[in-house]
Design an enzyme around this catalytic site. Structure first.
Site, mmCIF file in Angstrom:
data_model
loop_
_atom_site.group_PDB
_atom_site.id
_atom_site.type_symbol
_atom_site.label_atom_id
_atom_site.label_comp_id
_atom_site.label_asym_id
_atom_site.label_seq_id
_atom_site.Cartn_x
_atom_site.Cartn_y
_atom_site.Cartn_z
ATOM 1 N N GLU A 149 0.806 -1.300 0.035
ATOM 2 C CA GLU A 149 -0.076 0.030 0.036
ATOM 3 C C GLU A 149 0.594 1.310 0.085
ATOM 4 O O GLU A 149 1.962 1.268 0.762
ATOM 5 C CB GLU A 149 -0.987 -0.020 1.248
ATOM 6 C CG GLU A 149 -1.728 1.130 1.364
ATOM 7 C CD GLU A 149 -2.439 1.244 2.781
ATOM 8 O OE1 GLU A 149 -3.439 2.100 2.943
ATOM 9 O OE2 GLU A 149 -2.225 0.220 3.601
ATOM 10 N N LYS B 194 -9.282 2.556 -2.337
ATOM 11 C CA LYS B 194 -9.448 2.183 -0.980
ATOM 12 C C LYS B 194 -10.954 2.641 -0.691
ATOM 13 O O LYS B 194 -11.356 3.744 -0.589
ATOM 14 C CB LYS B 194 -8.504 2.524 -0.179
ATOM 15 C CG LYS B 194 -8.325 1.876 1.319
ATOM 16 C CD LYS B 194 -7.387 2.611 2.149
ATOM 17 C CE LYS B 194 -7.019 1.520 3.543
ATOM 18 N NZ LYS B 194 -5.940 1.835 4.246
ATOM 19 N N CYS C 114 -5.547 -2.863 2.597
ATOM 20 C CA CYS C 114 -5.590 -2.898 3.927
ATOM 21 C C CYS C 114 -7.000 -2.822 4.514
ATOM 22 O O CYS C 114 -7.528 -3.844 4.640
ATOM 23 C CB CYS C 114 -4.936 -1.501 4.264
ATOM 24 S SG CYS C 114 -3.905 -1.861 6.111
#
Length: 544
Positions: free
Chosen positions: A41, A112, A148
């Protein structure tokens, strides 16, 4: 499908070197015959970039790096994280993006979805969340690429629903046959076990292989352990990446099971994290050497031993600064430790400096009695001498106070709190003893007398910590319940602790926030460290 995992250690803001690290990983993966190379990330910018994102030129550089990396790809696909602009011109200006590139171009971007704002995270301050999750075909396999926190939604694991959306379900409904999670997930002791349980359940419940690639290294107070994982469709781990070091590996999705929870004790895990964190912090801020005060006690001994593990003895200096209250045994213990570690060691008495302060105090104050003022000035003299050494020799001062002391304010502002980094400031005193025993497991490094003698600041005659504090075996559990478990006084008392002791400790914690706000950056190894993850007001009267 052959996947090459690059568990890399990017530096925040070092876009050019981060790009070269990604490019090197891609070259190695391609040479190894991978169909896909995956790194972490925000690998282009490093994580977390924080307010660097307020600089337009910084974001432009990230986007340019995305295009440069994409242009350098061939048939082998590359997945990496970077900051991109929010082209919808609605909401926050940036996106936290997973980029899929191959054959010279960007073929897919997934932003994200879940942006954490708790503890050390503040992503909603900067990023606009994804409005949807789609998939992309890589080497003939429909793949969902998530980032994540997009995996950390499970109300069954957390006992409550954190988000309205479930990005994994969206990816599965979009036809995903493989789930990839690129991550920068900070370390805290015990987190690897909860991570494995969560990701294993996701793979098993959806009957889909899952690949998790995590950043490694330290960025300011945050430590990242790596510990990348791959799960088959049954939820079994088939690849277990190492912890606390960079690594790369070609991983099949149908490999044999492995044990993703290494047999490290808790004290060893914390020691390894701190060793990595100190080494990375110095490297990334431009220091090579450290200096610390050696009192002959357990805290400075453990800090010095960890510094040697991180940097080597030639980069560590210990200074003993005895006063009239320092025992000969403490000086001897400090010298023995330095000899065991092989570090540079010197003794600088502070007694004449202390005496000059006492004379000034007689002029400043009417009939001064020996008390806290005189005790604290000794710590401040030592802090000044360490900072002078730093100025003269270019060594960073390491503060050696532990979390128990910082919690209750048993420390001196501009004295033993001085330093460029607090190495064990998130380690409770009882754990410091456990780490000391572990450090001695292969031979005596820390003198036994430093471990067994009653802890003392030695700022007045016959002083011990327990004259001011409960025994650490009592204090530390109360602190854990209050700071990390967020329990209130009555709830802690219900666990069998003395009400008066609990109330006193809680008042001490609350009343010393002003000290902790001025402490050196502290390497985070617990689930709730002092610093950016604990935003408590200083001027407050919650308890009157």
């Amino acid at each position: 499908m052959k996947i090459y995992i690059g568990q890399i250690n990017p530096t925040v803001g070092a876009i050019r070197s981060n790009v070269e690290k990604i490019r090197s990983t891609y070259r190695d993966g391609t040479a190894a015959g991978a169909d896909l190379v995956v790194v972490t990330e925000l690998a282009v910018t490093g994580y977390p970039p924080r307010d660097l994102l307020d600089k337009r030129v910084f974001v432009d550089a990230s986007v340019a790096a995305r295009d440069e990396l994409a242009a350098s790809t061939g048939k082998t696909a590359l997945v990496f994280g970077c900051v991109t602009w929010n082209d919808e011109h609605d909401g926050k200006p940036f996106r936290n993006t997973a980029v899929v590139a191959s054959e010279g171009k960007v073929v897919h971007e997934q932003h994200k979805s879940l942006l954490p704002t708790y503890d050390v995270f503040d992503e909603l301050r900067y990023f606009e969340p994804a409005s949807s999750v789609t998939t992309v075909e890589i080497a003939g396999k429909r793949t969902g690429v998530l980032i994540c926190e997009d995996f950390w939604f499970d109300d069954k694991v957390f006992g409550r629903r954190l988000y309205e959306r479930n990005p994994v379900r969206e990816a599965v409904e979009a036809g995903a046959e493989l789930l990839i999670n690129i991550s920068a997930s900070p370390f805290n002791a015990g987190k690897k076990r909860s991570r494995r349980g969560l990701f294993s359940a996701i793979a098993r419940n959806n009957g889909i292989p899952l690949l998790y690639v995590n950043q490694v290294g330290g960025n300011d107070e945050l430590l990242f352990d790596g510990s990348s994982l791959v799960f088959n469709e049954s939820g079994e781990t088939v690849f277990c990446g190492p912890s606390f070091r960079e690594s790369a590996a070609l991983v099949p999705l149908d490999g044999p099971p492995c044990d993703s929870i290494a047999s490290l004790s808790l004290e060893e895990e914390i020691a390894e994290a701190l060793t990595m964190g100190l080494r990375d912090y110095l490297h990334k801020v431009g220091f090579s050497d450290v200096v610390l005060g050696l009192s002959g006690g357990i805290d400075s001994a453990v800090a010095a031993a960890l510094a040697v593990r991180a940097l080597g003895p030639e980069h560590v200096t210990g200074i003993a600064m005895p006063s009239r209250f320092s025992s000969q045994s403490s000086i001897d213990d400090a010298r023995s430790l330095a000899e065991n570690l092989g570090i540079r060691f010197t003794i600088v008495s502070i007694d004449d400096i202390f005496e000059s302060y006492l004379r000034r105090f007689e002029e400043m104050f009417e009939n001064p009695d020996f008390g806290l003022t005189e005790e604290n000035v000794q710590a401040r003299i030592r802090g000044n001498l360490l900072m002078a050494w730093s100025n003269e020799n270019g060594s960073m001062v390491i503060a050696t106070g532990n979390k128990s002391e910082l919690a209750v304010g048993y420390c001196t502002l501009y004295g033993d709190m001085s330093g460029g980094l607090s190495l064990i400031g998130d380690v409770y005193k009882t754990m410091v003893y456990r780490i000391a025993r572990w450090l001695n497991s292969d031979g005596a490094v820390i003198p036994e007398s430093s471990i067994v003698k009653p802890p003392s600041a030695e700022l007045r005659p016959d002083q011990t910590d327990q004259q001011s504090l409960p025994p650490y075996e009592v204090l530390d559990p109360i602190l854990v319940h209050y700071i990390e478990d967020w329990l209130e006084v009555d709830e802690i008392v219900a666990k069998g602790f003395d009400p008066a002791v609990v109330e006193r400790i809680v008042r001490m914690v609350d009343g010393n926030e002003f000290k902790r706000r001025q402490a050196a950056p502290t390497l985070r190894v617990s689930s709730k460290a002092f610093g950016s993850g604990r935003q408590m007001p200083i001027a407050q009267r919650w308890r009157g």
